[in-house]
Design a protein around this motif. Structure first.
Motif, PDB file in Angstrom:
ATOM      1  N   ALA A 518      -0.973  11.274  -1.902  1.00  0.00           N
ATOM      2  CA  ALA A 518      -0.767   9.955  -1.290  1.00  0.00           C
ATOM      3  C   ALA A 518      -0.099  10.092   0.078  1.00  0.00           C
ATOM      4  CB  ALA A 518       0.075   9.074  -2.206  1.00  0.00           C
ATOM      5  N   ASP A 519       0.894  10.971   0.197  1.00  0.00           N
ATOM      6  CA  ASP A 519       1.573  11.165   1.480  1.00  0.00           C
ATOM      7  C   ASP A 519       0.630  11.750   2.526  1.00  0.00           C
ATOM      8  OD1 ASP A 519       3.893  10.168   0.479  1.00  0.00           O
ATOM      9  OD2 ASP A 519       4.821  12.111   0.075  1.00  0.00           O
ATOM     10  N   ILE A 520      -0.230  12.675   2.115  1.00  0.00           N
ATOM     11  CA  ILE A 520      -1.145  13.305   3.073  1.00  0.00           C
ATOM     12  C   ILE A 520      -2.176  12.291   3.573  1.00  0.00           C
ATOM     13  CG2 ILE A 520      -2.827  15.139   3.376  1.00  0.00           C
ATOM     14  CD1 ILE A 520       0.131  16.011   3.152  1.00  0.00           C
ATOM     15  N   LYS A 521      -2.676  11.442   2.677  1.00  0.00           N
ATOM     16  CA  LYS A 521      -3.628  10.411   3.112  1.00  0.00           C
ATOM     17  C   LYS A 521      -2.969   9.425   4.066  1.00  0.00           C
ATOM     18  CE  LYS A 521      -6.692  10.557  -0.915  1.00  0.00           C
ATOM     19  NZ  LYS A 521      -7.220   9.814  -2.094  1.00  0.00           N
ATOM     20  N   LEU A 522      -1.709   9.070   3.793  1.00  0.00           N
ATOM     21  CA  LEU A 522      -0.981   8.188   4.696  1.00  0.00           C
ATOM     22  C   LEU A 522      -0.779   8.843   6.054  1.00  0.00           C
ATOM     23  CD1 LEU A 522       0.682   5.652   5.321  1.00  0.00           C
ATOM     24  CD2 LEU A 522       2.650   6.767   4.239  1.00  0.00           C
ATOM     25  N   PHE A 523      -0.495  10.131   6.074  1.00  0.00           N
ATOM     26  CA  PHE A 523      -0.285  10.841   7.340  1.00  0.00           C
ATOM     27  C   PHE A 523      -1.583  10.944   8.144  1.00  0.00           C
ATOM     28  CE2 PHE A 523      -0.181  14.817   9.787  1.00  0.00           C
ATOM     29  CZ  PHE A 523       0.945  14.603  10.561  1.00  0.00           C
ATOM     30  N   GLU A 524      -2.703  11.155   7.445  1.00  0.00           N
ATOM     31  CA  GLU A 524      -3.973  11.339   8.148  1.00  0.00           C
ATOM     32  C   GLU A 524      -4.521  10.034   8.711  1.00  0.00           C
ATOM     33  OE1 GLU A 524      -6.395  13.200   5.233  1.00  0.00           O
ATOM     34  OE2 GLU A 524      -5.737  15.222   5.745  1.00  0.00           O
ATOM     35  N   ASN A 525      -4.397   8.937   7.978  1.00  0.00           N
ATOM     36  CA  ASN A 525      -4.939   7.667   8.463  1.00  0.00           C
ATOM     37  C   ASN A 525      -4.157   6.512   7.840  1.00  0.00           C
ATOM     38  OD1 ASN A 525      -6.454   5.686   9.638  1.00  0.00           O
ATOM     39  ND2 ASN A 525      -8.382   6.225   8.643  1.00  0.00           N
ATOM     40  N   PRO A 526      -3.033   6.109   8.445  1.00  0.00           N
ATOM     41  CA  PRO A 526      -2.213   5.047   7.842  1.00  0.00           C
ATOM     42  C   PRO A 526      -2.864   3.674   7.884  1.00  0.00           C
ATOM     43  CG  PRO A 526      -1.335   5.694   9.979  1.00  0.00           C
ATOM     44  CD  PRO A 526      -2.431   6.666   9.660  1.00  0.00           C
ATOM     45  N   LEU A 527      -3.904   3.490   8.673  1.00  0.00           N
ATOM     46  CA  LEU A 527      -4.544   2.176   8.774  1.00  0.00           C
ATOM     47  C   LEU A 527      -5.496   1.878   7.622  1.00  0.00           C
ATOM     48  CD1 LEU A 527      -5.356   2.115  12.595  1.00  0.00           C
ATOM     49  CD2 LEU A 527      -3.537   0.872  11.418  1.00  0.00           C
ATOM     50  N   SER A 528      -5.899   2.917   6.865  1.00  0.00           N
ATOM     51  CA  SER A 528      -6.893   2.707   5.817  1.00  0.00           C
ATOM     52  C   SER A 528      -6.347   2.883   4.407  1.00  0.00           C
ATOM     53  CB  SER A 528      -8.069   3.668   6.029  1.00  0.00           C
ATOM     54  OG  SER A 528      -7.639   5.016   5.913  1.00  0.00           O
ATOM     55  N   VAL A 529      -5.073   3.238   4.243  1.00  0.00           N
ATOM     56  CA  VAL A 529      -4.528   3.463   2.899  1.00  0.00           C
ATOM     57  C   VAL A 529      -4.203   2.126   2.235  1.00  0.00           C
ATOM     58  CG1 VAL A 529      -3.603   5.728   3.492  1.00  0.00           C
ATOM     59  CG2 VAL A 529      -2.192   3.690   3.819  1.00  0.00           C
ATOM     60  N   ARG A 530      -4.159   2.169   0.918  1.00  0.00           N
ATOM     61  CA  ARG A 530      -3.763   0.979   0.155  1.00  0.00           C
ATOM     62  C   ARG A 530      -2.242   0.926   0.081  1.00  0.00           C
ATOM     63  NH1 ARG A 530      -7.379  -0.102  -5.088  1.00  0.00           N
ATOM     64  NH2 ARG A 530      -6.167  -2.054  -4.842  1.00  0.00           N
ATOM     65  N   ILE A 531      -1.678  -0.176   0.512  1.00  0.00           N
ATOM     66  CA  ILE A 531      -0.231  -0.277   0.695  1.00  0.00           C
ATOM     67  C   ILE A 531       0.510  -0.180  -0.638  1.00  0.00           C
ATOM     68  CG2 ILE A 531       1.623  -1.785   1.521  1.00  0.00           C
ATOM     69  CD1 ILE A 531      -0.323  -2.902   3.553  1.00  0.00           C
ATOM     70  N   GLU A 532      -0.056  -0.734  -1.698  1.00  0.00           N
ATOM     71  CA  GLU A 532       0.664  -0.760  -2.978  1.00  0.00           C
ATOM     72  C   GLU A 532       0.837   0.626  -3.592  1.00  0.00           C
ATOM     73  OE1 GLU A 532      -3.683  -1.894  -3.788  1.00  0.00           O
ATOM     74  OE2 GLU A 532      -2.105  -2.314  -2.305  1.00  0.00           O
ATOM     75  N   TYR A 533       0.062   1.629  -3.123  1.00  0.00           N
ATOM     76  CA  TYR A 533       0.176   2.985  -3.653  1.00  0.00           C
ATOM     77  C   TYR A 533       1.141   3.854  -2.845  1.00  0.00           C
ATOM     78  CZ  TYR A 533      -3.972   1.858  -6.416  1.00  0.00           C
ATOM     79  OH  TYR A 533      -4.854   1.275  -7.302  1.00  0.00           O
ATOM     80  N   ALA A 547      -1.902  -4.821  10.425  1.00  0.00           N
ATOM     81  CA  ALA A 547      -2.274  -6.104  11.033  1.00  0.00           C
ATOM     82  C   ALA A 547      -2.159  -6.081  12.551  1.00  0.00           C
ATOM     83  CB  ALA A 547      -1.391  -7.219  10.466  1.00  0.00           C
ATOM     84  N   ASP A 548      -1.756  -4.950  13.109  1.00  0.00           N
ATOM     85  CA  ASP A 548      -1.589  -4.819  14.559  1.00  0.00           C
ATOM     86  C   ASP A 548      -2.951  -4.572  15.197  1.00  0.00           C
ATOM     87  OD1 ASP A 548      -0.909  -4.160  17.176  1.00  0.00           O
ATOM     88  OD2 ASP A 548       0.984  -3.248  16.570  1.00  0.00           O
ATOM     89  N   ALA A 549      -3.448  -5.539  15.959  1.00  0.00           N
ATOM     90  CA  ALA A 549      -4.783  -5.434  16.554  1.00  0.00           C
ATOM     91  C   ALA A 549      -4.854  -4.321  17.593  1.00  0.00           C
ATOM     92  CB  ALA A 549      -5.185  -6.769  17.182  1.00  0.00           C
ATOM     93  N   VAL A 550      -3.746  -4.106  18.307  1.00  0.00           N
ATOM     94  CA  VAL A 550      -3.740  -3.061  19.336  1.00  0.00           C
ATOM     95  C   VAL A 550      -3.885  -1.681  18.705  1.00  0.00           C
ATOM     96  CG1 VAL A 550      -2.398  -2.008  21.187  1.00  0.00           C
ATOM     97  CG2 VAL A 550      -2.367  -4.494  20.870  1.00  0.00           C
TER      98      VAL A 550
END
Length: 644
Positions: A518-533, A547-550
């Motif tokens: 879970a930590d590695i997936k968050l590090f690789e792409n934090p915009l696509s991970v499921r927040i509850e996990y 939610a940051d458009a920029v």
């Protein structure tokens, strides 16, 4: 026709020839009655002080320098200087008044370090030099030349340590440089090379001083860093124990350094290794900023884990390297194939008159076998992939056995006639090649734990696909097996349990990596991970982040994404990125240190392992060194000692 109106000029009387202007040495005199006026007239071929304000130029030796663009004008002819000003700078100063130009000229002279040029301007004379001034200038010039020679000596000593060369290599460098200068006929260069201090004792002292300088910088880096991780390496090939640190600053700059190197003969138990690790870290700081501990060979038992926790090391523990002899050798541990291969190796080493490719193979085998430790039974077969060498040399070995009927060679000939043995040999060769490729990927520099986990996961998936291809007799990724299939009919499906055993060993050896998924997936792409996990402390910042458009519009991933994050808006996520990035993910520094130790051991066989530490630290260090500052500090220390 109408008469032309008389102008004012027509009413004035004409001047006689005696009233015309006469020039003499730049002075024009005009006779008008009893008075005489002297007017200065500019000579366009001589530099005038008025040009400084008109064109922003100053006099230089034989030419002029533009204060605006700092261009050297080789000519001091007015037309050339005026043309340069009109083409490049007229528009910039066209609206400036005379007072403004005076202020601009003052600022330009102060901002441009042109005092040496202004001294040569007309009307400015150099002050006479006193005897003390001349002696001071000569002393400064001599100090500069001494500093250059000492800096060259330090730089050569640093290079010798990085290459793992003997200290006497400084003599060879000096003699070669002198011969080079002699061939050019440059006597000054020869004197410089002859004055270099590159004796064996000097090189050793230079390396010791560089080591102390690097050690002080490492201590400062560990005190000011954001996170650091440790790597504990047990090298059974050379019986060494090494501790490395990967230091990460708040701006994501990292460097990997050797903290200590010693012999393993005093560290045979877990408690002694933990005590040694604790003493080393206490020398540089503490474990509060430690983000991870990676190890090369040791299995993490419960007792060892408890000892580490008692010392305050609660960070994740993980291996950073794949041991091929452990991964593959365990699957063939109770197999007759390894024993048969050892018999073939013994036959090759005892060959009396091998020829061609077999001669080089026998010489290499004797050299490698002589340098190995006694207890490394499988290591010497896997580290240079002798399975592939034997498989590709089987025709030469069979030919030698037929010509030379030596005792015990008949059994080796029967081995090559056994299709089951050849199948296992080909599979061993291909699996070893795949594992070596994995280790080469793990040796790439500037890798963190995320790259390490991705390489291990990819290798495990490759083994899973391989089992399915073997069942279908498809050998695209197995060149030795493919060559054997063209020679005779083979069925490798019976070896799929061996590959399954390798997958299980890989899962057990790197089980902590799958817990950190879970930590590695968050590090690789934090915009696509499921927040509850994700971790609870990061979930609220992830809500704003996704939610940051920029940030969504940026196509950045991994470490580059975390570098971009604003510290004020996402402090916890940025800290998370620093912690993951600081964890070891490459064995590059370990392999570099091993190569240096191997080179040193071949030259200084009587040198103790503790004596290698300063050489290896200097040779593997990535900390930038200011050699000139080191030279000046050393000279200041020598002067202070002389005064005392």
């Amino acid at each position: 026709m109408p008469k032309r109106k008389s102008s004012e000029s027509d009413t004035q009387p004409r001047k006689s020839r005696s009233d015309k202007k006469t020039r003499k040495s730049g002075v024009e005199t005009e006779k008008s009655g009893n008075s005489m006026k002297k007017l200065l007239v500019e000579d366009p071929n001589q530099f005038s002080d008025l040009w400084e304000l008109s064109y922003f130029v100053v006099r230089n030796d034989g030419g002029a320098v533009c204060l605006v663009c700092r261009k050297v004008l080789p000519s001091i002819i007015k037309s050339d200087i005026e043309q340069h000003y009109l083409e490049l700078h007229k528009e910039q100063f066209s609206d400036c008044s005379c007072e403004d130009k005076i202020e601009i000229l003052k600022k330009l002279k102060n901002s441009n370090c042109l005092l040496p040029l202004l001294v040569n301007s007309p009307g400015r004379q150099k002050p006479p030099k006193t005897v003390q001034t001349v002696q001071t200038e000569l002393a400064e010039k001599e100090i500069t030349s001494v500093e250059r020679r000492m800096s060259a000596s330090y730089a050569i000593a640093l290079r010798i340590a990085q290459e793992g060369r003997p200290f006497t290599h400084g003599y060879a460098i000096q003699e070669s440089s002198i011969e080079y200068a002699r061939s050019l006929g440059d006597k000054e260069m020869m004197k410089d090379y002859e004055s270099l201090a590159l004796s064996k004792t000097t090189v050793s002292r230079r390396i010791s001083e560089l080591d102390l300088n690097i050690e002080r910088k490492i201590k400062s880096q560990l005190e000011n860093c954001q996170y650091f991780s440790l790597c504990l390496c047990e090298d059974i090939r050379k019986n060494h124990l090494m501790i490395f640190a990967r230091i990460t600053q708040s701006d994501f700059t990292t460097n990997e350094e050797l903290l200590h190197l010693t012999s393993m003969q005093h560290f045979l138990k877990d408690d002694s290794i933990v005590d040694f690790l604790e003493q080393t870290i206490n020398k540089f700081g503490n474990f509060l900023k430690c983000s991870g501990l990676s190890m090369s060979r040791r299995k993490f038992g419960i007792s060892f884990e408890n000892l580490l926790q008692n010392c305050g090391i609660t960070c994740p523990k993980y291996p950073f390297k794949v041991e091929i002899e452990t991964l593959i050798g365990k699957a063939f541990e109770n197999n007759q194939t390894i024993k048969r291969i050892e018999q073939i190796i013994n036959l090759i080493m005892e060959m009396k008159e091998p020829s061609g490719h077999l001669k080089a193979f026998a010489k290499e085998t004797k050299m490698v076998y002589r340098q190995l430790a006694v207890h490394s039974k499988l290591l010497w077969l896997f580290q240079d992939n002798y399975f592939e060498k034997i498989f590709t040399s089987q025709e030469d070995i069979i030919r030698y056995i037929k010509i030379n009927d030596e005792p015990g060679s008949a059994h080796c000939r029967e081995f090559f006639e056994d299709s089951h043995f050849l199948s296992e040999l080909a599979l061993l060769a291909d699996l070893t090649t795949m594992s070596e490729k994995l280790n080469r990927n793990l040796q790439q520099p500037d890798q963190c734990i995320a790259d390490l986990i991705n390489n291990i996961r990819g290798f495990r998936n490759k083994l899973q696909i391989l089992t399915k291809q073997i069942e279908k007799n498809e050998f695209d990724e197995l060149p030795c097996c493919d060559q054997l299939a063209k020679m005779c009919s083979v069925n490798l499906s019976e070896f799929t349990p061996i590959i399954q055993g390798m997958i299980e060993e890989l899962n057990n050896h790197f089980r902590i990596f799958f817990e950190m998924d879970a930590d590695i997936k968050l590090f690789e792409n934090p915009l696509s991970v499921r927040i509850e996990y994700q971790r609870p402390e990061l979930q609220f910042e992830l809500c704003y982040l996704q939610a940051d458009a920029v940030l969504i519009g940026r196509r950045l991933r991994g470490i580059e994404f975390f570098k971009m994050l604003n510290q004020e808006h996402y402090p916890k996520l940025k800290d998370f990125g620093l912690r993951i990035f600081s964890m070891f993910g490459s064995s590059k520094i370990y392999e570099t240190a091993h190569c240096i130790i191997r080179s040193i051991a071949s030259v200084y066989s009587s040198k103790t392992t503790d004596g290698y530490s300063e050489i290896v630290r200097v040779g593997t260090s990535t900390t930038p060194l200011d050699i000139l500052e080191l030279v000046r500090n050393r000279k200041s220390l020598v002067k202070l000692q002389n005064k005392v």
